[in-house]
Design a protein around this motif. Structure first.
Motif, short mmCIF file in Angstrom:
data_model
loop_
_atom_site.label_atom_id
_atom_site.label_comp_id
_atom_site.label_asym_id
_atom_site.label_seq_id
_atom_site.Cartn_x
_atom_site.Cartn_y
_atom_site.Cartn_z
N GLU A 230 0.83 -1.21 0.00
CA GLU A 230 0.00 0.00 0.00
C GLU A 230 0.86 1.26 0.00
O GLU A 230 0.53 2.25 -0.66
CB GLU A 230 -0.95 -0.02 1.19
N LYS B 133 -4.75 2.02 -5.52
CA LYS B 133 -4.89 0.68 -4.97
C LYS B 133 -3.68 -0.17 -5.34
O LYS B 133 -2.98 0.10 -6.32
CB LYS B 133 -6.16 0.00 -5.50
N ASP C 109 -9.52 -4.60 -1.41
CA ASP C 109 -9.20 -3.23 -1.83
C ASP C 109 -10.23 -2.18 -1.44
O ASP C 109 -10.11 -1.01 -1.81
CB ASP C 109 -8.96 -3.18 -3.34
#
Length: 425
Positions: free
Chosen positions: A195, A205, A254
């Motif tokens: 991330e 994402k 996500d």
């Protein structure tokens, strides 16, 4: 070492006979059949010779894919230190071997290996509770290599390498579909790093980051790179490329739902090896797609019955598949993984099958070209650990120095060193 003509070798032999009572060894034959005591270390010794600027001849389909190297003190010492079986041969004997291999009608060929390829492994720095067979093979064979990851790929470092392996990886951004481990420290570390990297490179994402990496890897192949992958790295690579215009990642990974039209928006023209497959959109199911045939249920698994057969190719007509399948056996033990075996029905037409299970449509080893480069996908996780579970200790390759399954990996690192020869017409 250099590939001599039969006539040059014969002439050298005559000179030796005339000037000395006993012809001195001119070359070292490194057999790769059952007589070899350490097949895996042999690859490292050949690689070391190439690094020193020597040429080594690869005798395809001769004694399991034997090597013929210059009888220098340096090469001899490398072989001895590594415990590799070799035989000194005179110029006359070498000429006979070359003549036999290159004879019309033989299913053999001599391929000169000229330059040690620059090798990299795409893998995360942080600890993960599984090892990678390719890294184990490289380390045991003492083949130098770099470890790179998303940052290096996106920063343009791929151009420095001739050969790249994709570590056990999930290019779809679903973290290996290991959601049952989401509270484990290693999972949290992997997710946090991914991330952070996505944010650093301007992606919203992780799936978008991984797609960008996959696209760079595909471009690397198109520009002449040699790509190798095993286990989930094979399957998820093409899934990510096919889904480049849509979202197949469940909300659990996500934070937003799968595109309701995701399956209709898949673009199989963007993939390397597979087509017409269906991604698994269930976050809690371990399987990624219909690319993977998958292992049988645990109660039906019997390692003694699970094996696959290597196809035999003509070394003169098909030198590339021949190099990739050199081995001292025709059948190799099967082994499972997140991608255990490829579904033959979803292979693209131009993909070459190198090995498959003999009594069911399970393909284990494939090869193909894209642009100026190539890709080779090898299913399963560890050739000497039938069911490698998360947290299991790494395989000790000193216990498996003659492993046919690991030999297939190491064939691939020498493949880029081969001098291109004109194919027979």
């Amino acid at each position: 070492m250099r590939l001599r003509s039969v006539f040059a070798l014969a002439a050298a032999f005559v000179v030796c006979v005339v000037t000395t009572p006993l012809a001195a060894a001119q070359d070292l034959l490194i057999p790769m059949d059952d007589q070899q005591e350490n097949h895996l270390k042999a690859y490292g010794a050949v690689y070391a010779a190439l690094q020193d600027g020597r040429t080594v001849d690869w005798l395809l389909n001769h004694r399991g894919g034997a090597f013929l190297a210059e009888a220098s003190d340096a090469v001899r010492q490398e072989l001895q230190v590594r415990g590799v079986t070799f035989t000194p041969v005179s110029a006359g004997r070498a000429s006979k071997i070359i003549a036999e291999v290159e004879a019309d009608g033989s299913n053999k060929s001599v391929v000169p290996l000229e330059k040690a390829p620059e090798i990299a492994v795409y893998a995360p720095d942080g600890a993960v509770p599984w090892d990678d067979a390719v890294r184990l093979a490289l380390e045991y064979a003492e083949v130098p290599h770099d470890v790179i990851y998303d940052e290096e790929v996106l920063n343009g470092d791929l151009a420095s390498y001739d050969w790249l392996h994709l570590h056990h990886e999930d290019f779809t951004g679903q973290f290996g579909k290991f959601i049952r481990y989401r509270n484990e420290p290693w999972y949290i570390q992997k997710q946090n790093r991914a991330e952070a990297a996505a944010e650093e490179f301007g992606f919203r994402k992780v799936s978008q980051l991984k797609l960008a990496v996959a696209e760079r890897l595909k471009q690397y192949v198109a520009q002449g790179g040699f790509l190798f992958s095993m286990c989930s790295g094979t399957e998820t690579f093409d899934i990510a490329l096919a889904a480049h215009q849509t979202d197949i990642v469940p909300e659990e990974y996500d934070g937003d739902p799968v595109d309701p039209n995701a399956l209709d928006q898949l673009d199989f023209s963007n993939t390397l090896a597979f087509r017409d497959f269906t991604p698994n959109l269930n976050a809690r199911e371990y399987e990624h797609s219909t690319i993977d045939v998958g292992p049988p249920p645990p109660e039906m698994r019997d390692p003694s019955l699970d094996y696959f057969t290597l196809f035999e190719f003509s070394a003169k007509w098909d030198p590339v598949p021949s190099m990739l399948t050199q081995n001292h056996v025709a059948t190799v033990k099967g082994f499972v993984g997140q991608a255990t075996a490829f579904n033959e029905d979803v292979l693209k037409e131009d993909v070459v099958v190198l090995g498959e299970a003999p009594d069911r449509p399970q393909v284990r080893y494939i090869h193909g070209t894209h642009g100026q480069g190539t890709f080779t996908f090898y299913s399963g996780h560890d050739p000497e650990d039938y069911q490698h579970f998360v947290g299991d200790p790494p395989t000790d390759l000193s216990l498996h120095p003659k492993s046919p399954g690991y030999r297939l990996i190491l064939n691939n690192i020498l493949f880029p060193a081969a001098k291109k020869k004109k194919q027979k017409t």
